[in-house]
Design a protein around this motif. Structure first.
Motif, short mmCIF file in Angstrom:
data_model
loop_
_atom_site.label_atom_id
_atom_site.label_comp_id
_atom_site.label_asym_id
_atom_site.label_seq_id
_atom_site.Cartn_x
_atom_site.Cartn_y
_atom_site.Cartn_z
N LYS A 1 0.81 -1.20 0.00
CA LYS A 1 0.00 0.00 0.00
C LYS A 1 0.85 1.27 0.00
N ASN A 2 2.05 1.17 0.58
CA ASN A 2 2.90 2.35 0.68
C ASN A 2 4.33 1.93 0.98
N TYR B 1 6.10 1.87 5.38
CA TYR B 1 5.74 0.64 4.69
C TYR B 1 4.40 0.13 5.20
N ARG B 2 3.48 -0.08 4.27
CA ARG B 2 2.16 -0.60 4.60
C ARG B 2 1.80 -1.69 3.60
N TRP B 3 1.21 -2.76 4.08
CA TRP B 3 0.84 -3.86 3.21
C TRP B 3 -0.41 -4.55 3.76
N THR B 4 -1.04 -5.33 2.90
CA THR B 4 -2.19 -6.12 3.29
C THR B 4 -2.18 -7.42 2.50
#
Length: 420
Positions: free
Chosen positions: A339-340, A344-347
């Protein structure tokens, strides 16, 4: 919670990773929450064909938890590729027989490209036979070459090991370069994709920081240009650290390090020895003292240096795989969606196996430096979050990690033996 009707079967394929047991533990823990019994194929799909099915029910919760901190693959794995539904029909029919005999209604197959393909084919043969089965692929590979998913569980820890090892070795070489080693060659896994070799680029940031040269499978190997780069680096820096992917090829497509061992079960050329080969060539051509290393299994078994990000993602895909299976989401794989970058962003989201099976993702062009010997800032932004944070195992008084090797018993067979 009482056991639900039907059984979940979990199996692993291909090379194991530092965190594959964390995925297995996550599958067992999540399945128990859903009230499901979990069987595991001993040595992957081979165990299913042979009806060698491990019952995980007796494993205490404490053992399952410790399993998540243990490298290797507790239930075993295999390099065994099933052919097309037509060419390998007898084996696919045997799989359905075994699944039916043990009332398996959910099948989770943890592996890479070939495993995604197998899970997809099993879902199709089950549908043809009218057998109620939900198949879910689970991503895993240190090569990081699966399509669709942003990264593969197992890669982040191997990448961390690679970057740390290259940085530490470079300090050693720098200390000895005046009177001893001038060139050091580190061999990284990566048959067609240079992700692990690229991860070594995180070891340094400046132009004179190691690794000074990275050789990618995505770029044709030019020996003369390589020699010139080595010489220029030694003259400028005093020494040269080279990271070479095992799968580098010459312009005509030949592997530089074809080990001459034929093909493996997946039809892949047996590779090995690119570091020793390059070391010998540099010594003969340039006269430098050279050392080399082949970390091999160390890259994928170093649980003591696991990435916390990688561990978290390995657990997340295990949980999601069970949830998808229970919801009847057939022929899908839980994939990691970024996501970013910063922060750091994730799913995790489901993706069709048809979009993943036998699709290989190599390094993007904009991740490789224009001269072909290093990574770009785009690659650094992608790679850096994947090795972030530490997740050390518990250590014992003997100074060694407290890994677990549980006793695993198979369930009684219900079918005649089958010759694989």
């Amino acid at each position: 919670m009482p056991m639900a009707a039907g059984t979940l079967l979990y199996a692993q394929s291909g090379g194991v990773t530092a965190v594959i047991n964390a995925t297995a533990a996550a599958v067992i823990e999540r399945a128990r929450r859903h009230g499901l019994r979990v069987l595991a194929g001993r040595n992957g799909i081979l165990g299913v064909l042979r009806e060698e099915l491990i019952d995980t029910t007796p494993l205490p919760a404490s053992t399952v938890k410790r399993l998540g901190q243990t490298p290797g693959g507790a239930f075993g794995s295999c390099r065994f590729k099933l052919g097309s539904l037509e060419a390998d029909r007898a084996r696919y029919e045997r799989l359905i027989e075994v699944l039916r005999a043990h009332d398996v209604r959910w099948f989770l197959y943890n592996g890479g490209n070939d495993s995604a393909d197998t899970a997809l084919k099993v879902s199709r043969i089950a549908e043809e036979f009218g057998y109620p089965l939900t198949c879910v692929g689970v991503p895993k590979t240190v090569d990081n070459d699966l399509a669709v998913t942003d990264t593969c569980p197992g890669f982040g820890s191997a990448a961390k090991y690679t970057a740390v090892s290259v940085r530490e070795a470079a300090l050693d070489v720098a200390a000895m370069a005046e009177t001893s080693t001038k060139v050091f060659v580190y061999e990284a896994m990566g048959r067609h994709a240079g992700w692990l070799a690229a991860a070594a680029g995180l070891a340094g940031e400046g132009a004179d920081d190691a690794p000074h040269i990275i050789l990618f499978p995505e770029r044709a190997f030019d020996e003369a240009a390589f020699f010139a780069k080595v010489r220029e680096t030694v003259e400028r820096v005093g020494y040269c650290v080279v990271v070479a992917s095992e799968g580098i090829r010459t312009a005509d497509g030949a592997f530089v390090a074809d080990a001459g061992g034929g093909k493996d079960a997946f039809g892949h050329t047996q590779l090995g020895g690119v570091a020793s080969y390059l070391a010998g060539r540099v010594k003969d051509a340039l006269g430098y003292k050279v050392h080399w290393t082949l970390p091999d299994y160390l890259q994928r078994s170093a649980r003591h240096l696991a990435s916390a990000t990688d561990l978290e993602q390995a657990v997340a895909v295990g949980h999601a795989a069970v949830d998808y299976a229970v919801k009847g989401r057939n022929a899908v794989m839980p994939v990691i969606v970024r996501k970013n970058d910063r922060p750091y962003r994730w799913t995790v989201e489901p993706a069709p196996l048809a979009d993943i099976a036998n699709h290989e993702r190599t390094m993007p062009d904009d991740f490789i430096r224009e001269d072909g010997y290093g990574i770009t800032e785009a690659a650094r932004r992608y790679l850096q979050p994947l090795i972030r944070a530490e997740a050390p195992p518990r250590y014992g008084r003997d100074g060694l990690p407290r890994y677990v090797q549980p006793r695993l018993a198979t369930v009684p067979t219900r079918l005649p033996p089958f010759e694989v």
